[in-house]
Scaffold this motif. Structure first.
Motif, mmCIF file in Angstrom:
data_model
loop_
_atom_site.group_PDB
_atom_site.id
_atom_site.type_symbol
_atom_site.label_atom_id
_atom_site.label_comp_id
_atom_site.label_asym_id
_atom_site.label_seq_id
_atom_site.Cartn_x
_atom_site.Cartn_y
_atom_site.Cartn_z
ATOM 1 N N GLY A 246 0.918 22.507 12.293
ATOM 2 C CA GLY A 246 -0.508 21.044 11.757
ATOM 3 C C GLY A 246 -0.651 20.119 13.199
ATOM 4 O O GLY A 246 0.340 19.801 13.590
ATOM 5 N N LEU A 247 -1.641 19.124 12.392
ATOM 6 C CA LEU A 247 -2.213 18.089 13.254
ATOM 7 C C LEU A 247 -1.395 17.166 12.996
ATOM 8 O O LEU A 247 -0.113 17.388 12.332
ATOM 9 N N ASN A 248 -1.138 16.061 14.382
ATOM 10 C CA ASN A 248 -0.060 14.690 14.204
ATOM 11 C C ASN A 248 -0.626 14.331 12.841
ATOM 12 O O ASN A 248 -1.661 13.854 12.185
ATOM 13 N N GLY A 249 0.705 13.369 12.092
ATOM 14 C CA GLY A 249 0.728 13.058 10.847
ATOM 15 C C GLY A 249 0.801 13.822 9.803
ATOM 16 O O GLY A 249 0.102 13.377 8.632
ATOM 17 N N SER A 250 0.549 15.126 9.704
ATOM 18 C CA SER A 250 0.131 15.904 8.493
ATOM 19 C C SER A 250 1.840 15.762 7.995
ATOM 20 O O SER A 250 1.565 16.779 6.218
ATOM 21 N N LEU B 130 1.124 22.344 7.705
ATOM 22 C CA LEU B 130 0.956 21.379 6.807
ATOM 23 C C LEU B 130 -0.423 20.590 7.056
ATOM 24 O O LEU B 130 -1.001 20.261 8.812
ATOM 25 N N HIS B 131 -1.189 19.932 6.393
ATOM 26 C CA HIS B 131 -2.555 18.985 6.060
ATOM 27 C C HIS B 131 -2.517 18.333 6.250
ATOM 28 O O HIS B 131 -2.448 17.929 4.323
ATOM 29 N N TYR B 132 -2.274 17.457 6.791
ATOM 30 C CA TYR B 132 -2.004 16.405 5.524
ATOM 31 C C TYR B 132 -1.385 16.031 4.584
ATOM 32 O O TYR B 132 -2.712 15.705 3.729
ATOM 33 N N GLY B 133 -0.231 16.491 4.628
ATOM 34 C CA GLY B 133 0.891 15.938 3.394
ATOM 35 C C GLY B 133 0.621 16.912 2.480
ATOM 36 O O GLY B 133 1.158 17.345 1.732
ATOM 37 N N GLU B 134 -0.287 18.224 2.479
ATOM 38 C CA GLU B 134 -0.491 19.217 1.999
ATOM 39 C C GLU B 134 0.197 20.424 2.138
ATOM 40 O O GLU B 134 0.029 21.123 4.151
ATOM 41 N N VAL B 135 0.034 21.856 1.604
ATOM 42 C CA VAL B 135 0.462 22.746 1.768
ATOM 43 C C VAL B 135 -0.897 23.369 2.399
ATOM 44 O O VAL B 135 -1.635 24.182 0.938
ATOM 45 N N LYS B 136 -1.708 24.135 3.417
ATOM 46 C CA LYS B 136 -2.683 24.188 4.100
ATOM 47 C C LYS B 136 -2.937 26.167 3.530
ATOM 48 O O LYS B 136 -3.546 26.597 2.988
ATOM 49 N N ALA B 137 -1.779 26.691 3.934
ATOM 50 C CA ALA B 137 -1.376 27.864 3.734
ATOM 51 C C ALA B 137 0.376 28.415 4.310
ATOM 52 O O ALA B 137 0.714 27.807 5.344
ATOM 53 N N TYR B 138 1.024 29.327 3.493
ATOM 54 C CA TYR B 138 2.682 29.227 3.658
ATOM 55 C C TYR B 138 1.979 30.990 3.629
ATOM 56 O O TYR B 138 1.557 31.406 2.686
ATOM 57 N N GLY B 139 2.853 31.720 4.708
ATOM 58 C CA GLY B 139 3.002 33.045 4.926
ATOM 59 C C GLY B 139 2.942 34.235 6.168
ATOM 60 O O GLY B 139 3.242 33.489 6.970
ATOM 61 N N PRO B 140 2.930 35.022 6.037
ATOM 62 C CA PRO B 140 3.022 35.954 7.431
ATOM 63 C C PRO B 140 2.348 35.457 8.577
ATOM 64 O O PRO B 140 0.710 34.791 8.250
ATOM 65 N N THR B 141 2.968 35.313 9.973
ATOM 66 C CA THR B 141 2.729 34.879 10.674
ATOM 67 C C THR B 141 0.822 35.155 11.115
ATOM 68 O O THR B 141 0.318 34.164 11.563
ATOM 69 N N LYS B 142 0.536 36.633 10.699
ATOM 70 C CA LYS B 142 -0.130 37.416 11.409
ATOM 71 C C LYS B 142 -1.490 36.684 10.590
ATOM 72 O O LYS B 142 -2.897 37.200 11.024
ATOM 73 N N GLN C 27 1.217 -1.050 0.278
ATOM 74 C CA GLN C 27 0.241 0.115 0.254
ATOM 75 C C GLN C 27 0.799 1.130 0.165
ATOM 76 O O GLN C 27 1.876 1.379 1.124
ATOM 77 N N GLU C 28 0.751 2.243 -0.731
ATOM 78 C CA GLU C 28 1.626 3.953 -1.015
ATOM 79 C C GLU C 28 0.568 4.082 0.148
ATOM 80 O O GLU C 28 -0.420 4.705 0.214
ATOM 81 N N PHE C 29 2.030 5.374 0.712
ATOM 82 C CA PHE C 29 1.562 6.438 1.255
ATOM 83 C C PHE C 29 2.167 7.149 1.808
ATOM 84 O O PHE C 29 3.042 7.516 1.148
ATOM 85 N N TRP C 30 1.683 8.690 0.616
ATOM 86 C CA TRP C 30 2.384 9.525 0.434
ATOM 87 C C TRP C 30 2.045 10.534 1.808
ATOM 88 O O TRP C 30 1.139 11.615 1.866
ATOM 89 N N ALA C 31 3.177 10.801 2.505
ATOM 90 C CA ALA C 31 3.607 11.657 3.662
ATOM 91 C C ALA C 31 3.304 12.892 3.034
ATOM 92 O O ALA C 31 2.736 13.875 3.621
ATOM 93 N N LEU C 32 3.550 13.122 2.102
ATOM 94 C CA LEU C 32 4.024 15.210 1.450
ATOM 95 C C LEU C 32 3.100 15.082 0.276
ATOM 96 O O LEU C 32 3.844 14.540 -0.925
ATOM 97 N N ARG C 33 2.828 15.629 -0.380
ATOM 98 C CA ARG C 33 1.654 15.708 -1.702
ATOM 99 C C ARG C 33 2.258 17.563 -2.162
ATOM 100 O O ARG C 33 1.509 18.359 -1.824
ATOM 101 N N ASN C 34 3.086 17.808 -3.359
ATOM 102 C CA ASN C 34 3.334 18.441 -4.059
ATOM 103 C C ASN C 34 3.037 20.161 -2.779
ATOM 104 O O ASN C 34 2.541 20.860 -2.805
ATOM 105 N N VAL C 35 4.466 19.865 -2.374
ATOM 106 C CA VAL C 35 5.012 20.665 -1.526
ATOM 107 C C VAL C 35 5.718 21.483 -2.008
ATOM 108 O O VAL C 35 7.378 21.316 -2.361
#
Length: 475
Positions: free
Chosen positions: A64-68, A223-235, A42-50
Motif C-alpha cells: 500500500g501507499l505510505n500512510g495506508s 491496504l489503501h488509506y486504512g481500508e482493505v482494497k484487496a486480499y488474496g493470492p499474489t498473482k 480531531q479523530e483519525f481512523w488509521a484502520l477502517r473495518n479491516v
C-alpha cells in the motif's frame, strides 16, 4: 501454493479499526487522561473495518501507499497497541523486525544483541548460546563491537533481522527491512524466511519491493488509506496494485495531491455510523446485530477508559505526600511531629532553611575563607625582605593591638514534648528576652514539638595581640 483449509489460523482480524485522537498539546493529553478535556481532538481512523485471516506456514505480503496503515496493523498484531473496535486473534509468539526498532545508538552491536534479545523474551543463556550464530549471520564482522550510531542503514537492518531470526518466533513480521540490505544478504534472508515457513511458521512481509513480494509471498493484503482494497493470492492482487500505482504516478502533481487530500479526509471524517452500515452490508441485518452490540461495548469501554475517581484520588494523595515530604526535607523542622500543625508548619517552617544544612554550608564557606586568608598571608610573608637585613636600618615597628570584642555563638535546640520557652531559657542559662530575640518567628511563648530554636551564648574572646617591637642594636 499453501492449502489454507488444512492449516490452523495464526492471525484473524474481524472488522478491525484503529482510531487516534490527535491532541495538539501535552496539557490536553493530560486533561484527556483525567477526563477533564472538554475540547475533543480531531479523530483519525488509521484502520477502517479491516478483516483477513493468516494460516500456518503462509507468507503474506502487506502493500500500500505510505500512510495506508501497514505499520499500524503490524503493531496491533505484535500487541504493542490495542484496536479500537473489532477482534484480533493472534495464536503464537510474535517477533517484529523494523529498521532500528529497539536498537540503542550508543551501544555496540554486540551489546544491542543482548538488550534486544532480552526485550524479545530471550533468556541470558539463550542469547549466549546463539550469540556467535547471530553475529555470523549479520555479516558485521569486526563492526559488531562498534557503536550502532556508526552503522549504515543496511548494517542496522542486518543486525535487526539476525536477532529476530534467531529468536525462533511463531509469527515473524518484517517491516521495510529487507529493502535496505544488499543482494547477498537479501538472498540469505529469503532462505531463512523459507526455512521458517517450512517449519510451519507465519511471515508477514511489509514492503514496497514488488519483486520481493512476488517472489516470497503466497498472498497479498492491499491496504489503501486504512481500508482493505484487496486480499488474496499474489498473482491476483499484485497486478491490481501495480496497475493502480502506474495510474497514480501518471497523474499530474496537483492531481496526486488532490487525490491524497480526498482519501485522507475520508479517514478524518469516518464515523462509527459508517462502520455499522458497512457491517450490515457485509454480514446482513441478523448477524450484524451482535457485531454492532460488541462495537458499542468496545467504544463505551474506550470512552470510560480514563482514570477512575479512585485512581484520581490516589494520585492526588501521592502528589500531596511527595510535596509535603520535599517541603519537610528542606524546612527547619526536625521532627515529623511538626506536620501535626500544618498552619504553623507552612507559616513558620516550610519555607525556612534547614538549620543543619545551613550550618554545614556556612562551615564549609568558613573553612574555604580561612584557607584563602592563610594562602594570602604566606604569599605576603614570602614577598617581604628578610627582617634581619632590615634590622640595621629600620626604626621600631609596632603592630597595633586588636581590641577585645564579644562574639555571639549560636547553637540550636530541638523542642521536646512538654518544653516551655521559659524553661529552655533557664536550662541554657540565658534570659527569656535573649531567646525570643534570637527566634523572631516564635509567636509569644508558643512553641511546638520538633521546632528548632536558636540558642544565643555570649563568649568574650580576647583577641589582643601584644605589639612586637624590633629595636635597632647600638641605639
Amino acid at each position: 501454493m499453501i492449502n489454507s483449509e488444512s492449516k490452523n489460523i495464526k492471525v484473524k482480524a474481524t472488522n478491525l479499526t484503529k482510531r487516534f485522537e490527535m491532541l495538539e498539546t501535552t496539557s490536553n493529553k493530560m486533561k484527556t487522561l483525567f477526563g477533564l478535556n472538554r475540547n475533543k481532538g480531531q479523530e483519525f481512523w488509521a484502520l477502517r473495518n479491516v478483516s483477513f485471516e493468516v494460516h500456518d506456514g503462509e507468507t503474506i505480503g502487506i502493500i500500500g501507499l505510505n500512510g495506508s496503515g501497514k505499520s499500524t496493523i503490524s503493531t496491533l498484531i505484535s500487541e504493542s497497541m490495542t484496536p479500537t473496535t473489532g477482534t484480533l486473534e493472534v495464536n503464537g509468539e510474535v517477533s517484529i523486525i523494523a529498521l532500528g526498532t529497539g536498537l540503542i545508538p550508543n551501544l555496540t552491536g554486540r551489546e544491542n544483541i543482548h538488550v534486544v534479545g532480552l526485550m524479545m523474551g530471550m533468556t541470558k543463556k539463550e542469547i549466549a548460546d546463539k550469540l556467535d550464530d547471530i553475529i555470523s549471520f549479520s555479516e558485521l564482522g569486526p563492526f559488531i563491537d562498534q557503536p550502532l550510531k556508526t552503522y549504515s542503514s543496511g548494517m542496522r537492518a542486518k543486525l535487526s533481522f539476525s536477532i529476530a531470526a534467531y529468536q525462533d518466533p511463531d509469527i515473524l513480521i518484517i517491516d521495510e527491512v529487507l529493502s535496505v540490505g544488499d543482494g547477498t544478504f537479501g538472498q540469505k534472508s529469503a532462505d531463512k524466511m523459507f526455512e521458517f515457513r517450512e517449519q510451519g511458521k507465519t511471515i508477514l512481509l511489509i514492503s514496497h519491493d514488488m519483486v520481493a513480494i512476488e517472489k516470497w509471498c503466497d498472498k497479498v493484503l492491499w491496504l489503501h488509506y486504512g481500508e482493505v482494497k484487496a486480499y488474496g493470492p499474489t498473482k491476483e492482487v499484485l497486478p491490481q496494485y501495480i496497475n493502480f500505482v502506474q495510474w497514480f504516478i501518471h497523474l499530474k502533481p496537483e492531481e496526486q495531491d488532490e487525490y491524497k487530500h480526498r482519501v485522507r479526509d475520508e479517514q478524518l471524517t469516518y464515523t462509527v455510523e459508517q462502520l455499522r452500515e458497512e457491517i450490515v452490508d457485509e454480514h446482513g441485518e441478523a448477524t450484524s446485530r451482535t457485531i454492532r452490540t460488541k462495537i458499542d461495548e468496545q467504544l463505551n469501554s474506550i470512552k470510560n477508559n480514563k482514570l477512575s475517581i479512585f485512581s484520581k484520588g490516589l494520585l492526588i494523595v501521592l502528589a500531596t505526600i511527595c510535596i509535603l515530604g520535599a517541603l519537610y526535607y528542606t524546612s527547619s523542622a526536625q521532627s515529623p511531629k511538626a506536620l501535626a500543625d500544618p498552619v504553623y508548619f507552612f507559616r513558620h517552617q516550610a519555607f525556612s532553611t534547614n538549620t543543619s544544612f545551613s550550618e554545614m554550608i556556612d562551615s564549609e564557606l568558613a573553612v574555604k575563607t580561612e584557607k584563602t586568608r592563610e594562602n594570602a598571608s604566606e604569599t605576603t610573608t614570602t614577598e617581604q625582605p628578610n627582617i634581619s637585613e632590615k634590622a640595621a636600618t629600620s626604626e621600631t615597628t609596632e603592630t597595633p593591638p586588636k581590641s577585645t570584642s564579644d562574639v555571639t555563638i549560636t547553637s540550636t535546640y530541638i523542642v521536646q514534648e512538654g518544653d516551655t520557652l521559659e524553661g529552655i531559657a533557664i536550662a541554657e542559662g540565658i534570659t527569656l528576652e535573649a531567646l525570643q530575640a534570637s527566634n523572631p518567628n516564635v509567636s509569644g511563648n508558643t512553641i511546638y514539638t520538633g521546632e528548632v530554636l536558636k540558642i544565643p551564648k555570649s563568649q568574650t574572646t580576647d583577641k589582643t595581640t601584644t605589639a612586637n617591637t624590633t629595636t635597632t642594636e647600638g641605639q
